[in-house]
Enzyme design. Structure first.
Site, PDB file in Angstrom:
ATOM      1  N   LYS A  73      -9.182  -3.827  -4.327  1.00 40.86           N
ATOM      2  CA  LYS A  73      -8.999  -3.819  -2.867  1.00 40.86           C
ATOM      3  C   LYS A  73     -10.302  -3.755  -2.061  1.00 40.86           C
ATOM      4  CE  LYS A  73      -4.671  -1.924  -1.733  1.00 40.86           C
ATOM      5  NZ  LYS A  73      -3.896  -0.778  -1.306  1.00 40.86           N
ATOM      6  N   ASP A 110      -1.677  -2.596   5.713  1.00 37.85           N
ATOM      7  CA  ASP A 110      -1.087  -1.247   5.577  1.00 37.85           C
ATOM      8  C   ASP A 110      -0.817  -0.600   6.936  1.00 37.85           C
ATOM      9  OD1 ASP A 110      -0.889  -1.162   2.823  1.00 37.85           O
ATOM     10  OD2 ASP A 110      -2.879  -0.302   2.553  1.00 37.85           O
TER      11      ASP A 110
END
Ligand code: ATR
Length: 281
Positions: A73, A110
């Protein structure tokens, strides 16, 4: 699923190492089937040392993009051609979009998932009504804080066991973010209208987390990012104090929306059937 191999299917997937634990295929394939899209979404195990070559290969093979999970990530940001502001600010990406010229854009959805989840339960929720309290200072906390700031929250109070990590976030995300000692929960909650657990406490196999929330505003919304179990001690404690609660499953589902929309040209919806699939998984 309508996979017509005579017509060119749309391709997407999720890369990580290991990858077998990822819930993304279950979620994305539910939507592919529900919207009868001629597409495939597959899990792909990519070792860190193969990340650059793997992205090049996926672009070459005509993939529309992929989700990115642990351990890629952060590293993916320096490999992508561009990044959205939110991914750059958070310092990590979970979704890649490949355009027709093969350019790779890294995004972090997110915070979007976090906001949409609250709004789906509570369309009247507004971050600007009061201070937010965030427990934890990991990757999820950064995304949540970025989303709260973009929604106009007046201040964010971060509490983390390892204080230095909270201080680094505060330094990076600006002067509306302050650090409060992990043990000064009562003081931190004073008048808070949005309260979020981003730590792993309360997750299956972890110690539970049940802070005294009596100092929060009676109007406060209490949100747990933990979704296994869905109803945590943190949320149960909040309800016992008369506060409204929102569980973490929706954030997991909503963060997947922007990727699906970009790759498969349909905006999917998060419905009860999808929630039920995850609750029973
Ligand atoms: P994520 O990317 O999901 O945010 P993470 O980066 O590993 O995951 O962050 C986990 C968070 O849970 C951290 O804030 C961590 O606190 P530390 O920074 O002090 O490690 C918090 N956490 C995990 N176990 C904890 C525990 N037993 N007590 C308090 N906080 C805990």
């Amino acid at each position: 699923m309508v996979n017509n191999i005579n017509k060119k299917p749309l391709l997407a997937g999720v890369i990580g190492h290991p990858i077998s634990h990822s819930k993304s295929p279950l979620l994305q394939n539910y939507w592919l089937s529900r919207y009868e899209i001629n597409g495939f979404y597959i899990p792909i195990d990519v070792r860190p040392q193969d990340l650059i070559k793997s992205i090049e290969a996926l672009v070459l093979l005509g993939f529309r993009g992929v989700n990115v999970t642990i351990p890629h990530k952060v590293a993916i940001l320096s490999i992508a051609d561009t990044a959205t502001d939110r991914a750059s600010m958070i310092g990590a990406a979970n979704t890649l979009y490949f355009n027709k010229e093969g350019k790779v854009t890294a995004d972090n959805t997110d915070g979007y998932g976090f906001k949409q989840n609250i709004k789906s339960y509570d369309p009247l929720w507004e971050a600007r009504t009061g201070p937010a309290v965030v427990f934890g200072a990991g990757g999820a906390a950064k995304a949540v804080i970025h989303a709260l700031l973009s929604e106009g929250v007046p201040s964010v109070r971060i509490l983390n066991r390892t204080r230095i990590k909270a201080e680094m976030i505060a330094e990076h995300l600006g002067n509306r973010v302050e650090v409060i000692d992990w043990y000064a929960i009562k003081e931190a909650l004073n008048g808070a209208t949005t309260i979020i657990n981003t730590t792993s406490l309360g997750m299956v196999g972890q110690p539970s987390f049940k802070p005294d929330l009596s100092n929060a505003s009676p109007e406060a919304r209490v949100i747990d990012l933990v979704y296994n179990p869905v109803d945590t001690e943190f949320l149960k404690g909040a309800r016992q104090q008369g506060l409204k609660t929102i569980d973490g499953l929706g954030m997991l589902l909503y963060q997947a929306e922007p990727g699906f929309t970009n790759w498969f040209n349909v905006t999917p919806s998060v419905d009860e059937k999808l929630r039920a699939i995850f609750l029973n998984d």
